[in-house]
Motif scaffolding. Structure first.
Motif, short mmCIF file in Angstrom:
data_model
loop_
_atom_site.label_atom_id
_atom_site.label_comp_id
_atom_site.label_asym_id
_atom_site.label_seq_id
_atom_site.Cartn_x
_atom_site.Cartn_y
_atom_site.Cartn_z
N LEU A 102 5.35 -0.36 13.56
CA LEU A 102 4.62 -1.39 14.31
C LEU A 102 4.82 -2.77 13.67
O LEU A 102 4.94 -3.78 14.37
CB LEU A 102 3.13 -1.04 14.39
N ARG A 103 4.91 -2.80 12.35
CA ARG A 103 5.14 -4.10 11.68
C ARG A 103 6.53 -4.64 12.02
O ARG A 103 6.68 -5.84 12.23
CB ARG A 103 4.97 -3.95 10.17
N GLU A 104 7.50 -3.74 12.10
CA GLU A 104 8.87 -4.14 12.49
C GLU A 104 8.88 -4.85 13.85
O GLU A 104 9.69 -5.73 14.10
CB GLU A 104 9.68 -2.86 12.72
N LEU A 105 8.00 -4.39 14.73
CA LEU A 105 7.94 -4.94 16.09
C LEU A 105 7.11 -6.22 16.17
O LEU A 105 6.89 -6.76 17.24
CB LEU A 105 7.32 -3.91 17.05
N ASP A 106 6.56 -6.64 15.01
CA ASP A 106 5.69 -7.81 14.98
C ASP A 106 4.46 -7.59 15.87
O ASP A 106 3.99 -8.49 16.57
CB ASP A 106 6.46 -9.06 15.41
N CYS A 107 3.99 -6.36 15.84
CA CYS A 107 2.84 -5.97 16.68
C CYS A 107 1.55 -6.57 16.11
O CYS A 107 1.33 -6.57 14.90
CB CYS A 107 2.78 -4.44 16.63
N LYS A 108 0.70 -7.10 17.01
CA LYS A 108 -0.61 -7.61 16.59
C LYS A 108 -1.55 -6.41 16.45
O LYS A 108 -1.67 -5.61 17.39
CB LYS A 108 -1.17 -8.56 17.65
N ILE A 109 -2.20 -6.27 15.31
CA ILE A 109 -2.99 -5.07 15.04
C ILE A 109 -4.38 -5.45 14.52
O ILE A 109 -4.51 -6.37 13.70
CB ILE A 109 -2.30 -4.18 13.98
N CYS A 110 -5.41 -4.74 15.01
CA CYS A 110 -6.74 -4.91 14.44
C CYS A 110 -7.16 -3.60 13.76
O CYS A 110 -6.48 -2.57 13.88
CB CYS A 110 -7.75 -5.36 15.49
N LEU A 111 -8.28 -3.65 13.07
CA LEU A 111 -8.73 -2.53 12.23
C LEU A 111 -9.42 -1.45 13.06
O LEU A 111 -10.33 -1.75 13.84
CB LEU A 111 -9.70 -3.07 11.17
N GLY A 112 -9.04 -0.19 12.84
CA GLY A 112 -9.77 0.94 13.40
C GLY A 112 -10.64 1.58 12.34
O GLY A 112 -10.49 1.30 11.15
N ASN A 113 -11.54 2.47 12.76
CA ASN A 113 -12.44 3.08 11.77
C ASN A 113 -11.68 3.99 10.80
O ASN A 113 -12.03 4.07 9.62
CB ASN A 113 -13.60 3.81 12.44
N HIS A 114 -10.61 4.66 11.26
CA HIS A 114 -9.82 5.49 10.35
C HIS A 114 -9.03 4.62 9.37
O HIS A 114 -8.94 4.95 8.18
CB HIS A 114 -8.88 6.42 11.13
N ASP A 115 -8.47 3.52 9.87
CA ASP A 115 -7.77 2.57 8.97
C ASP A 115 -8.74 2.07 7.89
O ASP A 115 -8.37 1.96 6.72
CB ASP A 115 -7.25 1.35 9.75
N ALA A 116 -9.96 1.77 8.33
CA ALA A 116 -10.97 1.23 7.41
C ALA A 116 -11.33 2.25 6.33
O ALA A 116 -11.47 1.91 5.16
CB ALA A 116 -12.21 0.81 8.19
N ALA A 117 -11.46 3.51 6.75
CA ALA A 117 -11.87 4.55 5.79
C ALA A 117 -10.81 4.79 4.73
O ALA A 117 -11.13 5.02 3.56
CB ALA A 117 -12.17 5.85 6.54
N VAL A 118 -9.54 4.70 5.12
CA VAL A 118 -8.44 4.95 4.18
C VAL A 118 -8.46 3.93 3.03
O VAL A 118 -8.06 4.26 1.91
CB VAL A 118 -7.08 4.92 4.94
N VAL A 119 -8.92 2.72 3.32
CA VAL A 119 -8.96 1.70 2.26
C VAL A 119 -10.41 1.41 1.83
O VAL A 119 -10.72 0.34 1.31
CB VAL A 119 -8.23 0.41 2.71
N ARG A 120 -11.27 2.39 2.09
CA ARG A 120 -12.66 2.37 1.62
C ARG A 120 -13.46 1.17 2.15
O ARG A 120 -14.34 0.66 1.45
CB ARG A 120 -12.72 2.44 0.09
N ARG A 121 -13.11 0.72 3.34
CA ARG A 121 -13.94 -0.30 3.98
C ARG A 121 -15.03 0.37 4.81
O ARG A 121 -15.87 -0.28 5.42
CB ARG A 121 -13.08 -1.21 4.89
N LEU A 122 -14.98 1.73 4.85
CA LEU A 122 -15.95 2.54 5.59
C LEU A 122 -16.08 3.85 4.81
O LEU A 122 -15.07 4.40 4.35
CB LEU A 122 -15.40 2.82 6.99
N PRO A 123 -17.32 4.39 4.66
CA PRO A 123 -17.44 5.64 3.90
C PRO A 123 -16.86 6.84 4.65
O PRO A 123 -16.93 6.90 5.88
CB PRO A 123 -18.96 5.80 3.71
#
Ligand SMILES: [Fe+2]
Length: 250
Positions: free
Chosen positions: A51-72
């Motif tokens: 997705l980064r290769e495609l220059d895709c605009k991305i926002c945070l999901g709850n699973h993304d957040a949990a992986v980096v401990r932004r959500l328990p």
């Protein structure tokens, strides 16, 4: 311009590639993704890089957040939690740094739109939009013409008319094309469904194309080889239920 909006890829490389092949053949020139690039699936690093290769605009999901401990992790069911713990170790620091910096919502000024994972109403709470009341709460916060969300993994389309009334339009039930009325100032809240783990009893990957010239929103379903990702889920030691559910779109 044709703009593709993807959601809930959930580390499913095969589904993502099928959608991207379809989008490229359909003349898509730009991409956005409404969160949950990772979680559940066996190829989180690949999906982030692609997705980064495609220059895709991305926002945070709850699973993304949990992986980096932004959500328990405790807020997830046991199977989701196991996959998240596996994902934490699978990703390199550069991937985790990327997820750490994703915004909760992101404006797409080029198409008078915005993306968020669940709702524009307290996006940090990751609420689901599954009713007229929850759709209205999000639409009241929406200052742009279009808002794209995911999270429920079930495509649907809500409209808020000039007088503040909300409606659920049935067009996305039939993979239909919604023609946006030219002279109307209605606001639209579009759930784009899920690329990597659909939950509307249709196992095909889902995504939406917004055509800015024709003023249309089209829900697209793309079949892909589910057996390949199921085998990779088992190979990686992820819970088998995460493989089986893909066959049923549940
Ligand atoms: Fe999700």
């Amino acid at each position: 311009m044709r703009y593709a909006i993807l959601g809930d890829v959930h580390a499913n490389k095969e589904a993502l590639e099928a959608v991207l092949t379809h989008a490229q053949a359909s003349g898509v020139q730009a991409y956005a993704q409404v969160g949950d690039v990772v979680g559940y699936g066996p190829d989180p690093a690949y999906c982030i890089d692609r997705l980064r290769e495609l220059d895709c605009k991305i926002c945070l999901g709850n699973h993304d957040a949990a992986v980096v401990r932004r959500l328990p992790l405790d807020v997830f069911n046991p199977f989701a939690k196991m996959a998240l713990e596996w994902t934490m170790f699978e990703l390199k620091k550069a991937h985790r740094d990327f997820l750490s910096e994703l915004p909760l919502q992101l404006d797409l000024p080029e198409i008078d739109g915005v993306i968020a994972h669940g709702s524009l109403y307290k996006p940090e709470s990751f609420d689901y939009v599954r009713s007229l009341a929850s759709a209205a709460r999000s639409l009241e916060m929406q200052t742009s013409k279009l808002c794209f969300v995911g999270h429920s993994h079930q495509p649907c389309l809500f409209v808020m008319y000039d007088d503040g009334r909300c409606d659920l339009l049935s067009i996305f039930k039939r993979e239909g094309v919604y023609q946006i009325p030219v002279d109307s100032s209605e606001k639209l809240l579009v759930n784009v469904g899920s690329v990597g783990q659909p939950r509307d009893e249709d196992p095909r990957a889902a995504y939406v194309i917004y055509d800015t010239e024709d003023c249309t929103l089209q829900l697209i379903r793309v079949a892909y080889d589910i057996r390949v990702v199921q085998e990779r889920i088992r190979q990686k030691g992820l819970p088998h239920v995460l493989a089986e559910r893909l066959s049923y779109g549940l």
